[in-house]
Design a protein around this motif. Structure first.
Motif, PDB file in Angstrom:
ATOM      1  N   THR A   1      32.454  44.612  37.593  1.00 47.84           N
ATOM      2  CA  THR A   1      33.843  44.295  37.465  1.00 47.84           C
ATOM      3  C   THR A   1      34.156  42.870  38.343  1.00 47.84           C
ATOM      4  O   THR A   1      34.731  42.099  37.682  1.00 47.84           O
ATOM      5  CB  THR A   1      34.680  45.334  37.935  1.00 47.84           C
ATOM      6  OG1 THR A   1      34.304  46.651  37.566  1.00 47.84           O
ATOM      7  CG2 THR A   1      36.381  45.124  38.339  1.00 47.84           C
ATOM      8  N   TRP A   2      33.383  42.673  39.266  1.00 48.92           N
ATOM      9  CA  TRP A   2      33.566  41.442  40.080  1.00 48.92           C
ATOM     10  C   TRP A   2      33.110  40.434  39.219  1.00 48.92           C
ATOM     11  O   TRP A   2      33.593  39.119  39.297  1.00 48.92           O
ATOM     12  CB  TRP A   2      32.911  41.639  41.667  1.00 48.92           C
ATOM     13  CG  TRP A   2      34.061  42.031  42.353  1.00 48.92           C
ATOM     14  CD1 TRP A   2      34.405  41.041  43.618  1.00 48.92           C
ATOM     15  CD2 TRP A   2      34.675  43.128  42.701  1.00 48.92           C
ATOM     16  NE1 TRP A   2      35.095  41.700  44.381  1.00 48.92           N
ATOM     17  CE2 TRP A   2      35.375  42.995  43.783  1.00 48.92           C
ATOM     18  CE3 TRP A   2      34.711  44.284  42.123  1.00 48.92           C
ATOM     19  CZ2 TRP A   2      36.248  43.865  44.225  1.00 48.92           C
ATOM     20  CZ3 TRP A   2      35.636  45.395  42.532  1.00 48.92           C
ATOM     21  CH2 TRP A   2      36.503  45.164  43.729  1.00 48.92           C
ATOM     22  N   LEU A   3      31.862  40.595  38.756  1.00 50.72           N
ATOM     23  CA  LEU A   3      31.306  39.623  37.866  1.00 50.72           C
ATOM     24  C   LEU A   3      32.183  39.343  36.808  1.00 50.72           C
ATOM     25  O   LEU A   3      32.266  38.057  36.308  1.00 50.72           O
ATOM     26  CB  LEU A   3      29.800  39.879  37.572  1.00 50.72           C
ATOM     27  CG  LEU A   3      28.955  39.912  38.575  1.00 50.72           C
ATOM     28  CD1 LEU A   3      27.391  40.540  38.028  1.00 50.72           C
ATOM     29  CD2 LEU A   3      28.622  38.537  38.924  1.00 50.72           C
ATOM     30  N   ALA A   4      32.575  40.345  35.968  1.00 49.54           N
ATOM     31  CA  ALA A   4      33.438  39.897  34.877  1.00 49.54           C
ATOM     32  C   ALA A   4      34.622  39.067  34.887  1.00 49.54           C
ATOM     33  O   ALA A   4      35.057  38.081  34.508  1.00 49.54           O
ATOM     34  CB  ALA A   4      34.016  41.373  34.197  1.00 49.54           C
ATOM     35  N   PHE A   5      35.339  39.539  36.460  1.00 47.89           N
ATOM     36  CA  PHE A   5      36.316  38.559  36.891  1.00 47.89           C
ATOM     37  C   PHE A   5      36.034  37.117  37.302  1.00 47.89           C
ATOM     38  O   PHE A   5      36.910  36.461  36.958  1.00 47.89           O
ATOM     39  CB  PHE A   5      37.085  39.344  37.809  1.00 47.89           C
ATOM     40  CG  PHE A   5      38.330  38.488  38.622  1.00 47.89           C
ATOM     41  CD1 PHE A   5      39.510  38.646  37.832  1.00 47.89           C
ATOM     42  CD2 PHE A   5      38.053  37.946  39.743  1.00 47.89           C
ATOM     43  CE1 PHE A   5      40.653  37.939  38.412  1.00 47.89           C
ATOM     44  CE2 PHE A   5      39.299  37.261  40.255  1.00 47.89           C
ATOM     45  CZ  PHE A   5      40.448  37.266  39.458  1.00 47.89           C
ATOM     46  N   ALA A   6      34.843  36.977  37.773  1.00 46.25           N
ATOM     47  CA  ALA A   6      34.437  35.577  38.112  1.00 46.25           C
ATOM     48  C   ALA A   6      34.139  34.769  37.035  1.00 46.25           C
ATOM     49  O   ALA A   6      34.232  33.563  36.969  1.00 46.25           O
ATOM     50  CB  ALA A   6      33.228  35.804  38.952  1.00 46.25           C
ATOM     51  N   ARG A   7      33.561  35.466  35.818  1.00 47.50           N
ATOM     52  CA  ARG A   7      33.292  34.852  34.580  1.00 47.50           C
ATOM     53  C   ARG A   7      34.324  34.221  33.953  1.00 47.50           C
ATOM     54  O   ARG A   7      34.417  33.200  33.219  1.00 47.50           O
ATOM     55  CB  ARG A   7      32.271  35.682  34.005  1.00 47.50           C
ATOM     56  CG  ARG A   7      30.648  35.673  34.274  1.00 47.50           C
ATOM     57  CD  ARG A   7      30.047  36.406  33.630  1.00 47.50           C
ATOM     58  NE  ARG A   7      28.552  36.466  34.196  1.00 47.50           N
ATOM     59  CZ  ARG A   7      27.732  37.799  34.001  1.00 47.50           C
ATOM     60  NH1 ARG A   7      28.314  38.609  33.755  1.00 47.50           N
ATOM     61  NH2 ARG A   7      26.686  37.606  34.812  1.00 47.50           N
TER      62      ARG A   7
ATOM     63  N   PRO B   1      38.334  52.123  32.904  1.00 49.52           N
ATOM     64  CA  PRO B   1      39.561  52.259  32.148  1.00 49.52           C
ATOM     65  C   PRO B   1      40.342  50.766  32.117  1.00 49.52           C
ATOM     66  O   PRO B   1      40.263  49.848  32.849  1.00 49.52           O
ATOM     67  CB  PRO B   1      40.351  52.964  33.197  1.00 49.52           C
ATOM     68  CG  PRO B   1      39.457  53.791  34.008  1.00 49.52           C
ATOM     69  CD  PRO B   1      38.322  52.730  34.242  1.00 49.52           C
ATOM     70  N   LYS B   2      41.153  50.507  31.309  1.00 48.54           N
ATOM     71  CA  LYS B   2      41.675  49.247  30.980  1.00 48.54           C
ATOM     72  C   LYS B   2      42.694  48.822  32.264  1.00 48.54           C
ATOM     73  O   LYS B   2      43.523  49.833  32.771  1.00 48.54           O
ATOM     74  CB  LYS B   2      42.700  49.075  29.696  1.00 48.54           C
ATOM     75  CG  LYS B   2      43.513  47.895  29.686  1.00 48.54           C
ATOM     76  CD  LYS B   2      42.623  46.804  28.858  1.00 48.54           C
ATOM     77  CE  LYS B   2      43.875  45.550  28.727  1.00 48.54           C
ATOM     78  NZ  LYS B   2      43.342  44.564  29.000  1.00 48.54           N
ATOM     79  N   TRP B   3      42.176  47.711  32.967  1.00 50.60           N
ATOM     80  CA  TRP B   3      43.122  47.570  34.345  1.00 50.60           C
ATOM     81  C   TRP B   3      44.131  46.515  33.862  1.00 50.60           C
ATOM     82  O   TRP B   3      43.791  45.316  33.523  1.00 50.60           O
ATOM     83  CB  TRP B   3      42.159  47.020  35.211  1.00 50.60           C
ATOM     84  CG  TRP B   3      42.410  46.736  36.561  1.00 50.60           C
ATOM     85  CD1 TRP B   3      43.825  46.982  37.090  1.00 50.60           C
ATOM     86  CD2 TRP B   3      41.943  46.260  37.691  1.00 50.60           C
ATOM     87  NE1 TRP B   3      43.927  46.755  38.350  1.00 50.60           N
ATOM     88  CE2 TRP B   3      42.776  46.124  38.879  1.00 50.60           C
ATOM     89  CE3 TRP B   3      40.795  45.779  38.005  1.00 50.60           C
ATOM     90  CZ2 TRP B   3      42.369  45.687  40.117  1.00 50.60           C
ATOM     91  CZ3 TRP B   3      40.364  45.436  39.262  1.00 50.60           C
ATOM     92  CH2 TRP B   3      41.208  45.299  40.022  1.00 50.60           C
TER      93      TRP B   3
ATOM     94  N   GLN C   1      39.209  54.964  38.309  1.00 51.81           N
ATOM     95  CA  GLN C   1      40.509  55.489  37.393  1.00 51.81           C
ATOM     96  C   GLN C   1      41.746  54.692  37.771  1.00 51.81           C
ATOM     97  O   GLN C   1      41.786  53.832  38.763  1.00 51.81           O
ATOM     98  CB  GLN C   1      40.984  57.027  37.567  1.00 51.81           C
ATOM     99  CG  GLN C   1      41.199  57.310  39.189  1.00 51.81           C
ATOM    100  CD  GLN C   1      41.329  58.522  39.619  1.00 51.81           C
ATOM    101  OE1 GLN C   1      41.040  59.580  38.746  1.00 51.81           O
ATOM    102  NE2 GLN C   1      41.344  58.996  40.743  1.00 51.81           N
ATOM    103  N   ILE C   2      42.777  54.719  36.919  1.00 48.24           N
ATOM    104  CA  ILE C   2      43.892  54.075  36.992  1.00 48.24           C
ATOM    105  C   ILE C   2      44.937  54.852  37.762  1.00 48.24           C
ATOM    106  O   ILE C   2      44.847  55.855  37.556  1.00 48.24           O
ATOM    107  CB  ILE C   2      44.725  53.607  35.652  1.00 48.24           C
ATOM    108  CG1 ILE C   2      43.568  52.982  34.925  1.00 48.24           C
ATOM    109  CG2 ILE C   2      45.908  52.991  35.661  1.00 48.24           C
ATOM    110  CD1 ILE C   2      43.359  51.400  35.327  1.00 48.24           C
TER     111      ILE C   2
END
Length: 110
Positions: A54-60, A70-72, A90-91
Motif C-alpha cells: 500500500t505504501w509503495l503504491a502510494f509512493a509510486r 478494499p477500495k480506499w 477494512q474500510i
C-alpha cells in the motif's frame, strides 16, 4: 488507521510507532526497546506485506489502492472515512465521532 496489536500484547492498543515494523517489513528485526520481542505470526506477516504494498503504491502513483485491499476512497470529512490495518484490512468511517463528541461536550461547544 493501525489497530493491530503485537501477539501477546494484552493491554491498550498499539503504541506510537508500532506500525513501522509492519510498513517496512521488519517484523523479524529486534526493536531497541523490545526486551522480549513478540512472536509474530502469519496474520502479522500478511498485514506487513499488504501495508508495504500500500505504501509503495502510494509512493509510486499517489494512489494507495491496489489489488488485495478494499477500495480506499479520498478522505471525506463528513464521513471521516479511513482504511483500517488491523487483524484484517477494512474500510471504516466515523472513527473520531465518539472522542470528538466527548470533547465537544466537555468543553461546552453547542
Amino acid at each position: 488507521l493501525f489497530t493491530r496489536r503485537y501477539p501477546g500484547q494484552c493491554d491498550g492498543g498499539p503504541f506510537h510507532g508500532q506500525e513501522t515494523a509492519y510498513v517496512f517489513g521488519n517484523l523479524g528485526t529486534r526493536l531497541w526497546a523490545d526486551r522480549h520481542p513478540p512472536a509474530f505470526n502469519e496474520v502479522d506477516r500478511d498485514l506487513s506485506r499488504v501495508m508495504l504494498k500500500t505504501w509503495l503504491a502510494f509512493a509510486r502513483t499517489g494512489d494507495p489502492n491496489h489489488a488485495g485491499i478494499p477500495k480506499w476512497e479520498c478522505f471525506d470529512p463528513h464521513q471521516d472515512n479511513f482504511l483500517e490495518f488491523g487483524d484484517t484490512v477494512q474500510i471504516g468511517s466515523k472513527w473520531r465521532e465518539g472522542p470528538l463528541a466527548f470533547l465537544d461536550d466537555y468543553f461546552g461547544k453547542p
